[in-house]
Design a protein around this motif. Structure first.
Motif, short mmCIF file in Angstrom:
data_model
loop_
_atom_site.label_atom_id
_atom_site.label_comp_id
_atom_site.label_asym_id
_atom_site.label_seq_id
_atom_site.Cartn_x
_atom_site.Cartn_y
_atom_site.Cartn_z
N HIS A 131 -4.99 8.06 1.78
CA HIS A 131 -4.63 6.36 2.58
C HIS A 131 -4.27 6.26 4.23
O HIS A 131 -5.16 5.37 4.22
CB HIS A 131 -2.26 6.01 2.37
CG HIS A 131 -2.24 5.96 1.01
ND1 HIS A 131 -2.25 4.63 0.40
CD2 HIS A 131 -1.62 6.15 0.10
CE1 HIS A 131 -2.07 4.55 -1.01
NE2 HIS A 131 -1.81 5.90 -0.90
N SER A 132 -4.48 6.94 5.30
CA SER A 132 -4.54 6.56 6.59
C SER A 132 -5.67 6.12 6.35
O SER A 132 -5.94 6.66 7.38
CB SER A 132 -3.83 7.69 7.41
OG SER A 132 -4.15 7.57 8.58
N LEU A 133 -7.02 7.22 5.74
CA LEU A 133 -8.49 7.71 6.35
C LEU A 133 -9.16 6.05 6.03
O LEU A 133 -9.64 5.37 6.64
CB LEU A 133 -9.04 8.44 5.73
CG LEU A 133 -8.69 9.79 6.58
CD1 LEU A 133 -9.07 10.63 5.00
CD2 LEU A 133 -9.28 9.91 7.60
N ARG A 134 -8.45 5.92 4.71
CA ARG A 134 -8.88 4.38 4.25
C ARG A 134 -8.45 3.32 5.14
O ARG A 134 -9.31 2.02 5.55
CB ARG A 134 -8.17 4.41 2.77
CG ARG A 134 -8.25 2.82 2.08
CD ARG A 134 -8.17 2.66 0.95
NE ARG A 134 -9.20 2.06 -0.29
CZ ARG A 134 -8.54 0.94 0.00
NH1 ARG A 134 -7.23 0.09 -0.06
NH2 ARG A 134 -8.77 -0.40 -1.30
N PHE A 135 -7.11 3.05 5.34
CA PHE A 135 -6.67 2.34 6.18
C PHE A 135 -7.20 2.14 7.56
O PHE A 135 -7.61 1.28 8.47
CB PHE A 135 -4.89 2.44 7.01
CG PHE A 135 -4.37 1.72 7.94
CD1 PHE A 135 -3.51 0.33 6.93
CD2 PHE A 135 -4.81 1.30 8.77
CE1 PHE A 135 -3.31 -1.12 7.35
CE2 PHE A 135 -3.82 0.49 9.62
CZ PHE A 135 -3.04 -0.74 8.97
N ALA A 136 -7.31 3.58 8.33
CA ALA A 136 -8.43 3.53 9.68
C ALA A 136 -9.75 2.78 9.84
O ALA A 136 -9.83 2.09 10.13
CB ALA A 136 -8.20 5.22 9.81
N GLN A 137 -10.37 3.35 8.58
CA GLN A 137 -11.87 2.77 8.77
C GLN A 137 -12.06 1.56 8.19
O GLN A 137 -13.05 0.66 8.51
CB GLN A 137 -12.21 3.90 6.78
CG GLN A 137 -12.65 4.83 7.52
CD GLN A 137 -12.43 5.65 6.15
OE1 GLN A 137 -13.00 5.48 4.87
NE2 GLN A 137 -12.93 7.39 6.11
N GLN A 138 -10.90 1.21 7.83
CA GLN A 138 -10.92 -0.91 7.67
C GLN A 138 -10.85 -1.60 8.50
O GLN A 138 -10.62 -2.95 8.95
CB GLN A 138 -10.13 -0.70 6.87
CG GLN A 138 -9.82 -0.52 4.96
CD GLN A 138 -9.35 -1.22 4.19
OE1 GLN A 138 -8.13 -1.36 4.56
NE2 GLN A 138 -9.10 -0.86 2.75
N ARG A 139 -9.97 -0.41 9.80
CA ARG A 139 -9.95 -1.09 11.11
C ARG A 139 -10.29 -0.99 12.53
O ARG A 139 -9.34 -0.78 13.06
CB ARG A 139 -8.24 -1.84 11.04
CG ARG A 139 -7.78 -1.96 10.37
CD ARG A 139 -6.46 -2.09 10.44
NE ARG A 139 -5.43 -2.57 9.05
CZ ARG A 139 -6.47 -2.70 7.20
NH1 ARG A 139 -6.76 -1.64 7.07
NH2 ARG A 139 -5.44 -3.57 6.67
N ASN A 140 -11.23 0.13 11.83
CA ASN A 140 -12.28 0.69 12.84
C ASN A 140 -10.59 1.61 14.11
O ASN A 140 -11.25 1.33 14.99
CB ASN A 140 -12.52 -0.27 14.01
CG ASN A 140 -14.15 0.18 15.12
OD1 ASN A 140 -14.38 1.17 14.54
ND2 ASN A 140 -13.76 0.01 16.51
N HIS A 141 -10.32 2.28 13.37
CA HIS A 141 -9.17 3.45 13.53
C HIS A 141 -9.78 4.71 13.48
O HIS A 141 -11.09 4.72 12.90
CB HIS A 141 -7.30 2.66 13.42
CG HIS A 141 -7.00 2.13 13.94
ND1 HIS A 141 -5.82 1.11 13.64
CD2 HIS A 141 -7.77 1.09 14.72
CE1 HIS A 141 -5.01 0.34 13.77
NE2 HIS A 141 -6.12 -0.37 14.96
N LYS A 142 -9.27 5.99 14.01
CA LYS A 142 -9.33 6.94 13.05
C LYS A 142 -7.94 7.93 12.86
O LYS A 142 -7.18 7.35 13.28
CB LYS A 142 -9.48 7.92 14.37
CG LYS A 142 -11.33 7.22 15.25
CD LYS A 142 -11.30 7.86 16.28
CE LYS A 142 -12.97 8.10 17.38
NZ LYS A 142 -14.24 8.07 16.56
#
Length: 226
Positions: free
Chosen positions: A184-195
């Protein structure tokens, strides 16, 4: 299946060098682990880093202990991530989500390179849920789909080894709650240019005094590679 709520990103601030804000999560106790070292690490990290200090431009953001549950951990995870979106965009920062979990069989620290879209719990989580071969995110497809971190895993590994820590890289975070949260965290981060990054730590009985020092060095390692 639960999923993080979509949040409208605010406009980026003025251009310039980005600082790095690292948000950290750990887990409460669970089946077979009566004392989760990640709960202790995360609970004490702010004070420890306050005494030790961090490099210029690096900020320790939220420190949150999650329920050791699949869907049960998502509301709190989503809340802190949504808060991080707003703050990170407003301050023109690189936001990193660092998740710590315990591996009771490990003898060294392990940087997890990826998470798999499969929820298969070998025993019920803290709230009694025990999925078997279910996609974590149905829209992503089948259980063989995986997501990889955009963090520089090899560079982080080299940094930590130079600091004297016994660290390895893993391509399998398991299929329990840790993998579930990481996906879930990877998906969220990838959508928002986070890591996003997940790191497994051994039990206190295996490595005790080095746990807090490792966590602080890990923050430095992540920041140095962003």
């Amino acid at each position: 299946m639960g999923n993080c709520i979509q949040v409208r990103s605010e406009l980026m601030g003025s251009e310039g060098p980005k600082g790095v804000t690292i948000h950290v999560t750990g887990f409460k106790k669970f089946h077979g682990v009566s004392e989760n070292p990640t709960e202790s690490i995360v609970s004490n990290l702010t004070d420890f880093v306050g005494r030790r200090g961090l490099p210029t431009g690096v900020t320790l953001g939220s420190c949150t202990v999650l329920e050791t549950a699949g869907d049960g951990a998502l509301p709190m995870l989503c809340n802190i991530m949504e808060s991080g979106v707003i703050k990170g965009n407003a301050n023109n920062e690189q936001v990193v989500w660092l998740h710590l979990g315990v591996n009771s069989e490990a003898v060294k620290f392990a940087i997890e390179r990826q998470a798999v879209n499969e929820a298969t719990f070998c025993y019920p989580d803290a709230l009694g849920w025990q999925p078997q071969q279910l996609p974590i995110i149905h829209e992503d497809g089948g259980i063989s789909w995986s997501r990889r971190t955009s963090c520089s895993v090899e560079a982080i590994l080299r940094f930590l080894k130079k600091k004297g820590f016994d660290v390895t890289v893993s391509d399998d975070a398991g299929r329990f709650v840790r993998n579930y949260v990481y996906y879930h965290s990877l998906r969220f981060a990838q959508q928002r240019n986070h890591k996003s990054l997940f790191v497994h730590v051994p039990l206190f009985s295996t490595i005790n005094l080095a746990q807090m020092q490792f966590a602080a060095a890990l923050l430095e390692a992540i920041a140095s590679t962003c």
